[in-house]
Structures are given as C-alpha cells and as structure tokens.
Write a protein that holds these residues in place. Structure first.
Motif, mmCIF file in Angstrom:
data_model
loop_
_atom_site.group_PDB
_atom_site.id
_atom_site.type_symbol
_atom_site.label_atom_id
_atom_site.label_comp_id
_atom_site.label_asym_id
_atom_site.label_seq_id
_atom_site.Cartn_x
_atom_site.Cartn_y
_atom_site.Cartn_z
ATOM 1 N N LEU A 195 0.823 -1.207 0.000
ATOM 2 C CA LEU A 195 0.000 0.000 0.000
ATOM 3 C C LEU A 195 0.859 1.261 0.000
ATOM 4 O O LEU A 195 0.527 2.251 -0.663
ATOM 5 C CB LEU A 195 -0.953 0.007 1.199
ATOM 6 C CG LEU A 195 -2.006 -1.106 1.239
ATOM 7 C CD1 LEU A 195 -3.049 -0.799 2.318
ATOM 8 C CD2 LEU A 195 -2.685 -1.308 -0.113
ATOM 9 N N LEU A 196 1.958 1.234 0.749
ATOM 10 C CA LEU A 196 2.851 2.390 0.759
ATOM 11 C C LEU A 196 3.452 2.626 -0.628
ATOM 12 O O LEU A 196 3.610 3.773 -1.060
ATOM 13 C CB LEU A 196 3.964 2.190 1.785
ATOM 14 C CG LEU A 196 3.585 2.452 3.242
ATOM 15 C CD1 LEU A 196 4.704 2.003 4.166
ATOM 16 C CD2 LEU A 196 3.252 3.921 3.474
ATOM 17 N N ILE A 215 1.273 7.332 -6.397
ATOM 18 C CA ILE A 215 0.193 8.272 -6.693
ATOM 19 C C ILE A 215 0.561 9.689 -6.264
ATOM 20 O O ILE A 215 0.349 10.659 -6.996
ATOM 21 C CB ILE A 215 -1.103 7.827 -5.977
ATOM 22 C CG1 ILE A 215 -1.586 6.503 -6.557
ATOM 23 C CG2 ILE A 215 -2.197 8.884 -6.121
ATOM 24 C CD1 ILE A 215 -2.640 5.841 -5.723
ATOM 25 N N CYS A 216 1.102 9.809 -5.063
ATOM 26 C CA CYS A 216 1.398 11.137 -4.532
ATOM 27 C C CYS A 216 2.616 11.768 -5.196
ATOM 28 O O CYS A 216 2.873 12.961 -5.020
ATOM 29 C CB CYS A 216 1.595 11.061 -3.017
ATOM 30 S SG CYS A 216 0.072 10.627 -2.146
ATOM 31 N N GLY A 217 3.359 10.998 -5.940
ATOM 32 C CA GLY A 217 4.493 11.549 -6.677
ATOM 33 C C GLY A 217 4.128 11.984 -8.088
ATOM 34 O O GLY A 217 4.984 12.469 -8.830
ATOM 35 N N MET A 218 2.862 11.814 -8.464
ATOM 36 C CA MET A 218 2.429 12.160 -9.814
ATOM 37 C C MET A 218 1.887 13.583 -9.879
ATOM 38 O O MET A 218 1.466 14.161 -8.876
ATOM 39 C CB MET A 218 1.339 11.187 -10.299
ATOM 40 C CG MET A 218 1.808 9.770 -10.527
ATOM 41 S SD MET A 218 0.434 8.738 -11.122
ATOM 42 C CE MET A 218 1.238 7.153 -11.253
ATOM 43 N N TYR A 219 1.893 14.120 -11.085
ATOM 44 C CA TYR A 219 1.289 15.428 -11.350
ATOM 45 C C TYR A 219 0.085 15.220 -12.259
ATOM 46 O O TYR A 219 0.167 14.536 -13.282
ATOM 47 C CB TYR A 219 2.298 16.364 -12.024
ATOM 48 C CG TYR A 219 1.666 17.640 -12.533
ATOM 49 C CD1 TYR A 219 1.417 18.707 -11.666
ATOM 50 C CD2 TYR A 219 1.314 17.767 -13.872
ATOM 51 C CE1 TYR A 219 0.834 19.871 -12.132
ATOM 52 C CE2 TYR A 219 0.729 18.932 -14.344
ATOM 53 C CZ TYR A 219 0.487 19.976 -13.479
ATOM 54 O OH TYR A 219 -0.108 21.125 -13.945
ATOM 55 N N PHE A 220 -1.063 15.802 -11.881
ATOM 56 C CA PHE A 220 -2.284 15.666 -12.669
ATOM 57 C C PHE A 220 -2.779 17.062 -13.040
ATOM 58 O O PHE A 220 -3.168 17.849 -12.164
ATOM 59 C CB PHE A 220 -3.365 14.923 -11.882
ATOM 60 C CG PHE A 220 -2.961 13.527 -11.481
ATOM 61 C CD1 PHE A 220 -3.014 12.485 -12.386
ATOM 62 C CD2 PHE A 220 -2.511 13.271 -10.196
ATOM 63 C CE1 PHE A 220 -2.631 11.204 -12.017
ATOM 64 C CE2 PHE A 220 -2.139 11.997 -9.814
ATOM 65 C CZ PHE A 220 -2.198 10.955 -10.729
ATOM 66 N N HIS A 264 -8.592 5.850 0.027
ATOM 67 C CA HIS A 264 -9.005 4.460 0.230
ATOM 68 C C HIS A 264 -7.832 3.601 0.699
ATOM 69 O O HIS A 264 -8.002 2.711 1.549
ATOM 70 C CB HIS A 264 -9.587 3.892 -1.069
ATOM 71 C CG HIS A 264 -10.907 4.488 -1.437
ATOM 72 N ND1 HIS A 264 -11.370 4.536 -2.727
ATOM 73 C CD2 HIS A 264 -11.869 5.074 -0.673
ATOM 74 C CE1 HIS A 264 -12.554 5.107 -2.758
ATOM 75 N NE2 HIS A 264 -12.874 5.458 -1.528
ATOM 76 N N LEU A 265 -6.655 3.841 0.163
ATOM 77 C CA LEU A 265 -5.469 3.092 0.599
ATOM 78 C C LEU A 265 -5.169 3.372 2.073
ATOM 79 O O LEU A 265 -4.892 2.447 2.849
ATOM 80 C CB LEU A 265 -4.271 3.463 -0.269
ATOM 81 C CG LEU A 265 -4.356 3.063 -1.749
ATOM 82 C CD1 LEU A 265 -3.215 3.702 -2.530
ATOM 83 C CD2 LEU A 265 -4.320 1.546 -1.911
ATOM 84 N N GLU A 293 8.998 2.775 13.086
ATOM 85 C CA GLU A 293 10.167 2.893 12.204
ATOM 86 C C GLU A 293 9.868 2.432 10.783
ATOM 87 O O GLU A 293 10.425 2.961 9.823
ATOM 88 C CB GLU A 293 11.332 2.072 12.767
ATOM 89 C CG GLU A 293 11.845 2.572 14.121
ATOM 90 C CD GLU A 293 12.989 1.728 14.649
ATOM 91 O OE1 GLU A 293 13.309 0.715 14.004
ATOM 92 O OE2 GLU A 293 13.549 2.082 15.685
ATOM 93 N N LYS A 294 8.977 1.434 10.648
ATOM 94 C CA LYS A 294 8.730 0.853 9.324
ATOM 95 C C LYS A 294 7.688 1.623 8.521
ATOM 96 O O LYS A 294 7.725 1.620 7.289
ATOM 97 C CB LYS A 294 8.269 -0.599 9.466
ATOM 98 C CG LYS A 294 9.349 -1.550 9.950
ATOM 99 C CD LYS A 294 8.902 -2.982 9.769
ATOM 100 C CE LYS A 294 10.059 -3.933 10.020
ATOM 101 N NZ LYS A 294 9.705 -5.318 9.689
ATOM 102 N N LEU A 295 6.751 2.267 9.211
ATOM 103 C CA LEU A 295 5.612 2.864 8.533
ATOM 104 C C LEU A 295 5.587 4.389 8.646
ATOM 105 O O LEU A 295 5.427 5.096 7.651
ATOM 106 C CB LEU A 295 4.318 2.271 9.108
ATOM 107 C CG LEU A 295 2.984 2.832 8.615
ATOM 108 C CD1 LEU A 295 2.835 2.575 7.125
ATOM 109 C CD2 LEU A 295 1.824 2.198 9.382
ATOM 110 N N VAL A 296 5.761 4.886 9.860
ATOM 111 C CA VAL A 296 5.556 6.318 10.109
ATOM 112 C C VAL A 296 6.499 7.215 9.314
ATOM 113 O O VAL A 296 6.050 8.198 8.707
ATOM 114 C CB VAL A 296 5.637 6.607 11.630
ATOM 115 C CG1 VAL A 296 5.632 8.106 11.902
ATOM 116 C CG2 VAL A 296 4.462 5.930 12.345
ATOM 117 N N PRO A 297 7.820 6.940 9.260
ATOM 118 C CA PRO A 297 8.691 7.836 8.485
ATOM 119 C C PRO A 297 8.298 7.936 7.010
ATOM 120 O O PRO A 297 8.400 9.014 6.404
ATOM 121 C CB PRO A 297 10.080 7.204 8.661
ATOM 122 C CG PRO A 297 9.985 6.428 9.921
ATOM 123 C CD PRO A 297 8.591 5.896 9.957
#
Length: 303
Positions: free
Chosen positions: A204-205, A211-216, A231-232, A256-260
């Motif tokens: 999911l990450l 997605i968040c690295g794209m430009y629309f 939704h993710l 450490e695995k998710l939050v950063p």
C-alpha cells in the motif's frame, strides 16, 4: 466412536452426490458432511470464563493423515473432491465452501499442499465475476484460513488481490474501479495477521508513493487519485485498528517501518511550495495520514 460409525457413509454420500439423477440432493449431502466435519474442528472460545459446563482444557484430537489414525483418512480424497466440485456450482457453493474451511480447521489433517488446493478453490469463487452472492462466504473462509496458514494465503490469495490495485485511479464507472475497492476490502479482512500485515503495508505504501508523486493537470483526475489514496490509507487504518483491538504486539515496530514513510509522502511536501496538481497537498489525506500515525503512536511505551 460416532465418527468411526458415521464416516463410512461418506461412500454413500459420494455416490448420491455424483449421481446425475440425484442433483437435488447435492446441497443436502454437502450440508450433512459439513456438519460432521464441524464436530472435529476446535471449539470457539467460551463467551464467559465462568460459563457452566465449560471445559476449557478440551482440545480436539490431532487427526494427521500421516499416522493413519483419523476415521476420515480413507475418505480424504473423496471429501476434497466433492467439496471442490460443489464450490463450482452456485446451488451447492455455500455448504461446499463451509466444508472446505472445516477440512482445513481439522488439526493436522490436510497437508500444506492440500490446504493450498483448498485455498485455490476458494480463490476461484472470490474472483468469479458473477459470484457476488457467495463472495462474502468465500472471503470469510479465507479469513479463517489466514489465521491458520498465513503463508499459503500470502502465496496464493494476496497476489490476486494486489494485482487489482492500479498504479493510478481508474475512471469512476469502470470495472477496475469497483475491482480495486473490493480488493482493498478483502485485504483489510485478510491481513490482520502480523506476517500478512507487513506485506500489506509495503504494497500500500508503494501505491501511495506512486500516486502522490504524480502530477495531474486535470482537476477531476487529481480528485479521483486523491480519493484512491484516501481508500489506501483507510484500508491501512482499518487493519491497524483491528490489530490493536486484537491485542497484537507488533504495532510498535511500525514507528520505524511505517511512520517515516508516511511523513515523507504527506508531511514533508507541505513544507515546500507545491504545485496545484499534486495529490499529496489534499488536506483530507493529511488527516487520514495523521489517523494512521496516531494508531501506531498509541501503542508505543513511554520510552
């Protein structure tokens, strides 16, 4: 004694099931077999520890096919055959799915390869385009199996569900849009187990980062992808909450695995000048990311 007496009738059940003149008896035959198999499954935990007549020390016997002690041993192949065959027919599918799950629940009875065969049969129901009526039954069965054999679910079921997650949001009315939502719902139900949750977060990450690295340039496309990202995040949050409610002890490691990585996706970009076409600037996503982080932080000790 009862099982040794009753299960020889499996041969009769099989002959009735396969007889084309007795099609109407197929579902009742499977229901009868399923009820017998349920008696060999571990009992559910008692509702109350002080319930009268409760016997918390009781555990069902191990009925491994390797030692040949199981009364089911002579009928193991027949049981797998009739239940998997029944799962392919809409009229007999519900009891067939329940029977397959009950076979898996019998401690030590099926080999890993046979459990994989069962999971494959249930996967076929889960992914059948016109199997909407039995979808919930199939998913419930896979959830039970995920607690007993997470590795088989990881290898057999998760790849199917992950393949339904697109790299960017599809058109609202497309089949792909409904497919990814249904896949996320299934993943949320299946991936509570610690091993499966770790795989879920990684996948999911990866989708969120993409997605968040794209430009629309188009506003409606940006909004559509922001909803997909929402939704993710909601899926991740739902599983974190389920794990917390279940008392899982693996949540603190995700500081450490998710939050950063979530900070890197959603928080750091807001400190810089952002283009209007970037999904990460959506305030709703910042709220969703904050809820995910909070669920992890709440499980940390003082240190």
């Amino acid at each position: 004694y009862t099982l040794h007496t009753l299960f020889p009738y499996t041969t009769l059940f099989r002959s009735l099931y396969k007889n084309p003149d007795e099609v109407s008896l197929r579902a009742p035959v499977l229901i009868a077999l399923t009820a017998l198999l349920a008696s060999l499954s571990p009992p559910p935990p008692p509702v109350s520890t002080v319930a009268p007549f409760a016997n918390p020390t009781f555990t069902p016997p191990s009925l491994s096919h390797l030692d040949g002690d199981s009364p089911l041993e002579p009928f193991r192949d027949d049981l797998l055959s009739v239940f998997t065959s029944g799962s392919r027919s809409s009229t007999s599918r519900p009891p067939a799915l329940e029977g397959l799950v009950n076979l898996v629940k019998i401690k030590g009875f099926l080999s890993p390869q046979e459990v994989g065969y069962v999971v494959s049969a249930i996967n076929d129901v889960l992914t059948e385009p016109e199997g909407e009526e039995q979808y919930d039954t199939a998913l419930e069965g896979l959830v039970v199996i995920s607690k007993l054999h997470p590795r088989i679910i990881e290898e057999s079921t998760l790849p199917i569900l992950f393949s339904a997650l697109p790299s960017e949001a599809p058109a609202p009315d497309s089949p792909e849009n409904a497919a990814y939502r249904r896949a996320l719902s299934a993943l949320a139900a299946l991936c509570v187990h610690p091993d499966l949750f770790e795989i879920l977060t990684l996948r999911l990450l990866a989708r969120l980062e993409g997605i968040c690295g794209m430009y629309f340039a188009e506003k409606d496309v940006q909004d559509r992808n922001a909803l997909y990202a929402h939704h993710l995040l909601s899926t991740m949050r739902a599983v974190l909450k389920a794990k917390g409610d279940a008392g899982h002890t693996d949540l603190p490691k995700y500081i450490e695995k998710l939050v950063p990585r979530i900070f890197a996706i959603f928080i750091l970009p807001t400190l810089q000048a952002m283009d209007e076409g970037e999904v990460a600037k959506d305030r709703r996503l910042l709220v969703g990311a904050g809820k995910v982080i909070t669920l992890v932080v709440q499980k940390l000790d003082v240190e």
